[in-house]
Design a protein around this motif. Sequence first.
Motif, PDB file in Angstrom:
ATOM      1  N   SER A   1      -9.715  24.242 -15.998  1.00 31.63           N
ATOM      2  CA  SER A   1      -9.133  22.912 -15.777  1.00 31.63           C
ATOM      3  C   SER A   1      -7.751  23.117 -15.173  1.00 31.63           C
ATOM      4  N   PHE A   2      -7.449  22.360 -14.119  1.00 33.38           N
ATOM      5  CA  PHE A   2      -6.201  22.504 -13.374  1.00 33.38           C
ATOM      6  C   PHE A   2      -5.412  21.192 -13.449  1.00 33.38           C
ATOM      7  N   ARG A   3      -4.133  21.289 -13.803  1.00 32.53           N
ATOM      8  CA  ARG A   3      -3.279  20.114 -13.782  1.00 32.53           C
ATOM      9  C   ARG A   3      -2.970  19.730 -12.341  1.00 32.53           C
ATOM     10  N   LEU A   4      -3.196  18.466 -12.001  1.00 30.07           N
ATOM     11  CA  LEU A   4      -3.023  18.061 -10.612  1.00 30.07           C
ATOM     12  C   LEU A   4      -1.567  18.059 -10.166  1.00 30.07           C
ATOM     13  N   ASP A   5      -0.621  17.869 -11.099  1.00 31.61           N
ATOM     14  CA  ASP A   5       0.776  17.891 -10.689  1.00 31.61           C
ATOM     15  C   ASP A   5       1.236  19.318 -10.378  1.00 31.61           C
ATOM     16  N   ARG A   6       0.425  20.328 -10.693  1.00 32.82           N
ATOM     17  CA  ARG A   6       0.733  21.709 -10.345  1.00 32.82           C
ATOM     18  C   ARG A   6      -0.119  22.205  -9.171  1.00 32.82           C
ATOM     19  N   LEU A   7      -0.935  21.326  -8.629  1.00 36.48           N
ATOM     20  CA  LEU A   7      -1.840  21.681  -7.544  1.00 36.48           C
ATOM     21  C   LEU A   7      -1.255  21.189  -6.222  1.00 36.48           C
ATOM     22  N   ALA A   8      -1.256  22.058  -5.215  1.00 38.19           N
ATOM     23  CA  ALA A   8      -0.664  21.695  -3.920  1.00 38.19           C
ATOM     24  C   ALA A   8      -1.548  22.189  -2.784  1.00 38.19           C
ATOM     25  N   GLU A   9      -1.363  21.566  -1.629  1.00 37.50           N
ATOM     26  CA  GLU A   9      -2.035  21.967  -0.391  1.00 37.50           C
ATOM     27  C   GLU A   9      -3.559  22.061  -0.536  1.00 37.50           C
ATOM     28  N   PRO A  10      -4.220  21.025  -1.052  1.00 36.02           N
ATOM     29  CA  PRO A  10      -5.681  21.071  -1.145  1.00 36.02           C
ATOM     30  C   PRO A  10      -6.311  21.063   0.248  1.00 36.02           C
ATOM     31  N   ARG A  11      -7.259  21.976   0.476  1.00 34.16           N
ATOM     32  CA  ARG A  11      -7.870  22.129   1.794  1.00 34.16           C
ATOM     33  C   ARG A  11      -9.387  22.215   1.643  1.00 34.16           C
ATOM     34  N   PRO A  12     -10.113  21.169   2.049  1.00 30.25           N
ATOM     35  CA  PRO A  12     -11.580  21.245   2.030  1.00 30.25           C
ATOM     36  C   PRO A  12     -12.058  22.364   2.948  1.00 30.25           C
ATOM     37  N   THR A  13     -13.088  23.088   2.533  1.00 30.94           N
ATOM     38  CA  THR A  13     -13.564  24.241   3.296  1.00 30.94           C
ATOM     39  C   THR A  13     -14.751  23.903   4.192  1.00 30.94           C
ATOM     40  N   GLY A  14     -15.395  22.761   3.948  1.00 27.33           N
ATOM     41  CA  GLY A  14     -16.595  22.438   4.694  1.00 27.33           C
ATOM     42  C   GLY A  14     -17.849  23.107   4.152  1.00 27.33           C
ATOM     43  N   VAL A  15     -17.706  23.895   3.084  1.00 27.77           N
ATOM     44  CA  VAL A  15     -18.838  24.613   2.491  1.00 27.77           C
ATOM     45  C   VAL A  15     -19.356  23.817   1.295  1.00 27.77           C
ATOM     46  N   ARG A  16     -20.605  23.386   1.371  1.00 24.10           N
ATOM     47  CA  ARG A  16     -21.215  22.661   0.259  1.00 24.10           C
ATOM     48  C   ARG A  16     -21.725  23.644  -0.793  1.00 24.10           C
ATOM     49  N   PHE A  17     -21.937  23.146  -2.013  1.00 20.52           N
ATOM     50  CA  PHE A  17     -22.430  24.010  -3.089  1.00 20.52           C
ATOM     51  C   PHE A  17     -23.381  23.228  -3.985  1.00 20.52           C
ATOM     52  N   ARG A  18     -24.225  23.971  -4.679  1.00 21.34           N
ATOM     53  CA  ARG A  18     -25.116  23.367  -5.661  1.00 21.34           C
ATOM     54  C   ARG A  18     -24.384  23.327  -7.004  1.00 21.34           C
TER      55      ARG A  18
END
Length: 328
Positions: free
Chosen positions: A198-215
């Motif tokens: 679990s990641f605290r969102l206030d400590r999360l930066a620069e989110p970058r979608p990769t385009g890779v889907r997953f099951r």
Amino acid sequence: MATTGSRTLQLLSLLQTHRYWPGSELADRLEVSVRTLRRDVDRLRELGYPVDATRGVDGGYQLAAGASLPPLVVDDEEAVALAVGLRTAAQSGIAGIEDASVRALAKVVQVMPPRLRRRVEALRTATVAGELRPGPSVDAEVLTAVAQACRDEERLDFVYVARDGQRTERRVEPHRLVSVGRRWYLVAYDLTRFDWRSFRLDRLAEPRPTGVRFRPRTLPADDAADFVTASLGSIAPTTLQIEAIVHAPLAQVEATIGRWVQAEEIDDGRTRIRMTADSTDWALFGLGAVEAPIEAVSPPELVERMRDWGRRFTDGAAQSSPPSREAP
């Protein structure tokens, strides 16, 4: 069979619910042929909705990003949830979203039929905010990017800052967003740690979608909220059970901090307070809001902390310059 107009609206609603629909499944949901589905999709495109199509046996449809935001179609339950969510967001700890939430809320409520407005108003009047202090603010763009990755089942890269300040690059399979107390958390499978985190969102930066889907993997908990609660229990300090006596009438105490404490009348001029707090400082902050003398009862660290506060305020007052007075 539904009329062309109502079927088109139903198609739009389905496309807005899922990122991707196989053509045969979408036709079955609408109870039409694949050829009729193609005509309905073309009609949506004429109305300005960008719909991408994938050909072949496994082909299907999905809404794409366009040059402008077309109208959305929501049902009654979604409309009520949207209004309540916007009202909550206007008072939340999401940075930069308050004004936008108020504007969007005004637009939504304006077009609601009276029966839905009454439901929204009933929820508003029956709901009381229970936060004593604001939590860390979360950037709205970060929240949106993470939410979309959860929805689209798309791997996500981001920078994460640990409690000790160390910055690390993470790649995860995002599962759910969870709001607990005053904070937002992302529950995800960490591909760099090979485990759920679990990641605290206030400590999360620069989110970058990769385009890779997953099951999606199976979460080792009943739901995401339980997972976050369990993980916090292993690292969070034990909460304190606070007891104090405030030299003020019960009515005064309840009017000031009644929603956060259990208050019991001792006599006409004294009230016993019991509350749960993360720290003695926040307990004293709440008790001090009553603006009355306080007797700290327990725990012992509350007594010591109040003495420390008293010394600091007394020393500060002694060193402060008296207010200047203007000559008559």
